[in-house]
Structure formats: structure tokens, C-alpha cells
Write a protein that holds these residues in place. Sequence first.
Motif, PDB file in Angstrom:
ATOM      1  N   SER A 236       0.820  -1.215   0.000  1.00 14.05           N
ATOM      2  CA  SER A 236       0.000   0.000   0.000  1.00 14.05           C
ATOM      3  C   SER A 236       0.853   1.264   0.000  1.00 14.05           C
ATOM      4  N   THR A 237       2.097   1.170   0.510  1.00 12.42           N
ATOM      5  CA  THR A 237       2.963   2.344   0.549  1.00 12.42           C
ATOM      6  C   THR A 237       3.489   2.736  -0.827  1.00 12.42           C
ATOM      7  N   CYS A 238       3.443   1.805  -1.785  1.00 15.16           N
ATOM      8  CA  CYS A 238       3.942   2.123  -3.125  1.00 15.16           C
ATOM      9  C   CYS A 238       2.874   1.972  -4.209  1.00 15.16           C
ATOM     10  N   ALA A 239       1.649   1.601  -3.828  1.00 17.29           N
ATOM     11  CA  ALA A 239       0.584   1.391  -4.813  1.00 17.29           C
ATOM     12  C   ALA A 239       0.238   2.681  -5.548  1.00 17.29           C
ATOM     13  N   SER A 240       0.197   3.800  -4.822  1.00 17.49           N
ATOM     14  CA  SER A 240      -0.144   5.082  -5.443  1.00 17.49           C
ATOM     15  C   SER A 240       0.891   5.478  -6.489  1.00 17.49           C
ATOM     16  N   THR A 279      -4.250  13.655 -16.334  1.00 19.13           N
ATOM     17  CA  THR A 279      -3.284  12.992 -15.457  1.00 19.13           C
ATOM     18  C   THR A 279      -2.838  13.865 -14.288  1.00 19.13           C
ATOM     19  N   PRO A 280      -2.474  15.147 -14.502  1.00 25.92           N
ATOM     20  CA  PRO A 280      -2.104  15.987 -13.354  1.00 25.92           C
ATOM     21  C   PRO A 280      -3.224  16.164 -12.340  1.00 25.92           C
ATOM     22  N   MET A 281      -4.490  16.029 -12.769  1.00 27.76           N
ATOM     23  CA  MET A 281      -5.600  16.093 -11.829  1.00 27.76           C
ATOM     24  C   MET A 281      -5.776  14.762 -11.091  1.00 27.76           C
ATOM     25  N   LEU A 282      -5.543  13.655 -11.804  1.00 24.98           N
ATOM     26  CA  LEU A 282      -5.725  12.332 -11.203  1.00 24.98           C
ATOM     27  C   LEU A 282      -4.640  11.998 -10.182  1.00 24.98           C
ATOM     28  N   ASN A 283      -3.408  12.448 -10.443  1.00 23.68           N
ATOM     29  CA  ASN A 283      -2.287  12.059  -9.586  1.00 23.68           C
ATOM     30  C   ASN A 283      -2.498  12.394  -8.110  1.00 23.68           C
ATOM     31  N   PRO A 284      -2.840  13.648  -7.764  1.00 24.93           N
ATOM     32  CA  PRO A 284      -3.059  13.934  -6.334  1.00 24.93           C
ATOM     33  C   PRO A 284      -4.259  13.193  -5.762  1.00 24.93           C
ATOM     34  N   ILE A 285      -5.269  12.948  -6.602  1.00 20.78           N
ATOM     35  CA  ILE A 285      -6.441  12.205  -6.140  1.00 20.78           C
ATOM     36  C   ILE A 285      -6.049  10.767  -5.809  1.00 20.78           C
ATOM     37  N   ILE A 286      -5.224  10.170  -6.663  1.00 20.48           N
ATOM     38  CA  ILE A 286      -4.756   8.796  -6.422  1.00 20.48           C
ATOM     39  C   ILE A 286      -3.979   8.728  -5.114  1.00 20.48           C
ATOM     40  N   TYR A 287      -3.081   9.699  -4.908  1.00 19.83           N
ATOM     41  CA  TYR A 287      -2.291   9.703  -3.682  1.00 19.83           C
ATOM     42  C   TYR A 287      -3.164   9.915  -2.449  1.00 19.83           C
ATOM     43  N   LYS A 290      -5.251   6.807  -1.507  1.00 19.69           N
ATOM     44  CA  LYS A 290      -4.474   5.678  -0.998  1.00 19.69           C
ATOM     45  C   LYS A 290      -3.754   5.984   0.309  1.00 19.69           C
ATOM     46  N   ASN A 291      -3.728   7.269   0.704  1.00 19.63           N
ATOM     47  CA  ASN A 291      -2.921   7.659   1.840  1.00 19.63           C
ATOM     48  C   ASN A 291      -3.791   8.236   2.948  1.00 19.63           C
ATOM     49  N   SER A 293      -2.904   9.169   6.007  1.00 18.50           N
ATOM     50  CA  SER A 293      -2.275  10.290   6.705  1.00 18.50           C
ATOM     51  C   SER A 293      -2.495  11.597   5.960  1.00 18.50           C
ATOM     52  N   LEU A 294      -2.391  11.532   4.642  1.00  9.43           N
ATOM     53  CA  LEU A 294      -2.595  12.733   3.839  1.00  9.43           C
ATOM     54  C   LEU A 294      -4.056  13.181   3.881  1.00  9.43           C
ATOM     55  N   ARG A 295      -4.972  12.224   3.874  1.00  8.48           N
ATOM     56  CA  ARG A 295      -6.394  12.568   3.947  1.00  8.48           C
ATOM     57  C   ARG A 295      -6.719  13.243   5.275  1.00  8.48           C
ATOM     58  N   LYS A 296      -6.189  12.691   6.362  1.00 11.43           N
ATOM     59  CA  LYS A 296      -6.446  13.282   7.675  1.00 11.43           C
ATOM     60  C   LYS A 296      -5.837  14.669   7.789  1.00 11.43           C
ATOM     61  N   ALA A 297      -4.617  14.819   7.282  1.00  9.91           N
ATOM     62  CA  ALA A 297      -3.959  16.123   7.341  1.00  9.91           C
ATOM     63  C   ALA A 297      -4.718  17.159   6.517  1.00  9.91           C
ATOM     64  N   ALA A 298      -5.211  16.746   5.332  1.00 14.12           N
ATOM     65  CA  ALA A 298      -5.989  17.661   4.493  1.00 14.12           C
ATOM     66  C   ALA A 298      -7.298  18.038   5.170  1.00 14.12           C
ATOM     67  N   ALA A 299      -7.945  17.065   5.825  1.00 14.18           N
ATOM     68  CA  ALA A 299      -9.202  17.344   6.535  1.00 14.18           C
ATOM     69  C   ALA A 299      -8.962  18.301   7.693  1.00 14.18           C
ATOM     70  N   ASN A 300      -7.882  18.115   8.443  1.00 11.82           N
ATOM     71  CA  ASN A 300      -7.547  19.020   9.544  1.00 11.82           C
ATOM     72  C   ASN A 300      -7.251  20.422   9.045  1.00 11.82           C
ATOM     73  N   CYS A 301      -6.554  20.490   7.908  1.00 12.84           N
ATOM     74  CA  CYS A 301      -6.234  21.794   7.325  1.00 12.84           C
ATOM     75  C   CYS A 301      -7.501  22.526   6.892  1.00 12.84           C
ATOM     76  N   MET A 302      -8.415  21.806   6.240  1.00 13.80           N
ATOM     77  CA  MET A 302      -9.673  22.411   5.807  1.00 13.80           C
ATOM     78  C   MET A 302     -10.522  22.841   7.001  1.00 13.80           C
ATOM     79  N   GLU A 303     -10.483  22.061   8.085  1.00 14.18           N
ATOM     80  CA  GLU A 303     -11.239  22.415   9.286  1.00 14.18           C
ATOM     81  C   GLU A 303     -10.686  23.691   9.922  1.00 14.18           C
TER      82      GLU A 303
END
Length: 314
Positions: A236-240, A279-287, A290-291, A293-303
Motif C-alpha cells: 500500500s505504501t507504493c501502490a499510489s 493525469t495531473p488532476m488524477l495524480n493527487p487524487i490517487i495519492y 491511498k494515503n 495520513s494525507l487525507r487526515k492532514a488535508a481534513a484538519n487543514c480544511m477544518e
Amino acid sequence: MNQSTVTEIILLGFSLTPDKRICLFIIFLLIYCSTILVNALIILVVYYDHHLHNPMYFFLSNFSFLEICYTTVTVPKMLSDLIVQNPLISVAGCITQYHFFSFCAATEHFLLVIMAYDRNVAICYPLHYRSIMNMKTCTQLVCICWVTSAVSLTVPAFSVSRLYFCGPNTIDHFFCELNPLLKLSCTNTFILQTIFNCLSWIIILGCLICISVSYVNIISTIIKIPSKLGKRKAFSTCASHLAVVGIFYGTVIFIYLRPTVNIPFHQNKVVSIFYILVTPMLNPIIYSFKNESLRKAAANCMEKVRIIFFMKAA
């Protein structure tokens, strides 16, 4: 020499009715804005969240910055041509667009190699990961990516800038690429075409081989992990990154490494749209998908942004 020198080039772009042009403009504008916003969000989240101050997210933030540059080189001009219907671009502007597009594309190849190497070290040598991939080394690797790209494209860049254009001045594309430019030149471009083809093969296949070697080591290491949970976590650490590599190289190989003799440029437009816009739009979405930690950090930032906004509004 009796022919007048061409000073402007016509980009034919998309032959569509005005209604379809507006529809396409809206779609492309939404994709472009989404790309800028999502990649900028990743950069901000990685910068402000101290939990993400590690090599993987450092490379990801640099990759997001590169994606912003990559799309901005070509998309604004394409959007302008769609809505204003002014397909003219100066020869100098066309050559400049080609230079920066090639520079960003080459840098993306090298950065994907470094990201694969990072995952290789993390999975195959976990006990030595922090000592090998320290922030000083990561910064040096990213700088090497940019410098290597600039140096490797010096000869083609100088050669293209010396081309002479005397007509015709029409390119059946929505941005400036080397092959269409060479078709318009009155100068003998055989040597330049040969250099460009060799350089493309070296960069694309060379980077792809390096990435493949990293993933061979990664897969062989994952297979040796005894528990299924351990294998799942390691993969899972390299799937993205693997998904991004597959999408990116699939389109690039189709465009640059297939036989191009007598192939009209308009056949590349759909694929070009995919790797320039989609592709440049899909890349951050893919990451982000799959991640965790990044989702939680983004949610905290938006909050935090939401709280600050409401506090100021109150």
C-alpha cells in the motif's frame, strides 16, 4: 531567402462549432482549476503538518508543484484559443512553450525515479531508511532532478532556437511540440530530430528501467514478508506511485516512442489532453485516496481554514 520570415504560428487546436468550444472550455477550465487547487492543497498540507515532514511527502509536494508548472505551460493558452479564438502565437513564444514543456516533462521522469527509489529504500531497507533518506539527501536529489533536466535539454533547446521559419506557419495541435515545429522549419532538421529521438529514448526508457529495477526489489522483498497484513501494508505504501507511473508512462510511450512516420498530429490530441490535463488532476487524487495520513492532514487543514473563516465572519 526570397520568402519572408514567419513571425507567428497558427495553432489549429480543435475544429469545433462555437457551442462545442464553450462547452469544452468550461470542462477544461474546471479540470485545470481543480488541478491547481488540489496540488496546491497538497503542498500546503505537507508544509504545515509536521507529521508529514518526511521524504515521501517531501517528494510528493515537489511532484505537485511540478504538476502545476506542467499544466500551466500549455493549458492557459489552449483555454484562451478556445474562448477568444485567437490561435496565433509568436515563433519565440512557441519555442519557449516547447522548452518549458519539455523541461517539466523530463523533470517528472527523473522525479518519479527518485520517488521509486524512496519506496525501494523504505521497504527493502527499513532500518536504514532514516539515515539514507535524510532531508539533506532528499533536497539534493530533487535539485539533481531539475538540474539534470535542464542540462540534458540544453542542446535541443539551443538548436530549436536557431531554426529558421519561412512558411507554412500552421500546426495541427493546441500547443507547440518539437515534431510539428520541425515540420515548419526551412532549416535541415535531420540532426536535431535524431538528437531529440535519442534523448527521448534515453530519458523515457532509462527512467522506466530504473523504476522497474526498484519495483523488482520491492516485490521480491514483499514476497518474503511472512504475514499477509505485512505484505498488504508494504504494498500500500507504493501502490499510489505505481498507479501514477503506469498512467504517465502509458501515455508518454504512446506519444513519443511509437513509430511517427506520416502520422497526422491531430491523432495525438486526445492522448495529449489526457496527459496534460487529466493525469495531473488524477495524480493527487490517487495519492490522497491511498494515503490515510494525507487525507487526515488535508481534513484538519480544511477544518482550520473553516474555523478561521467563521471567526473572521463573526
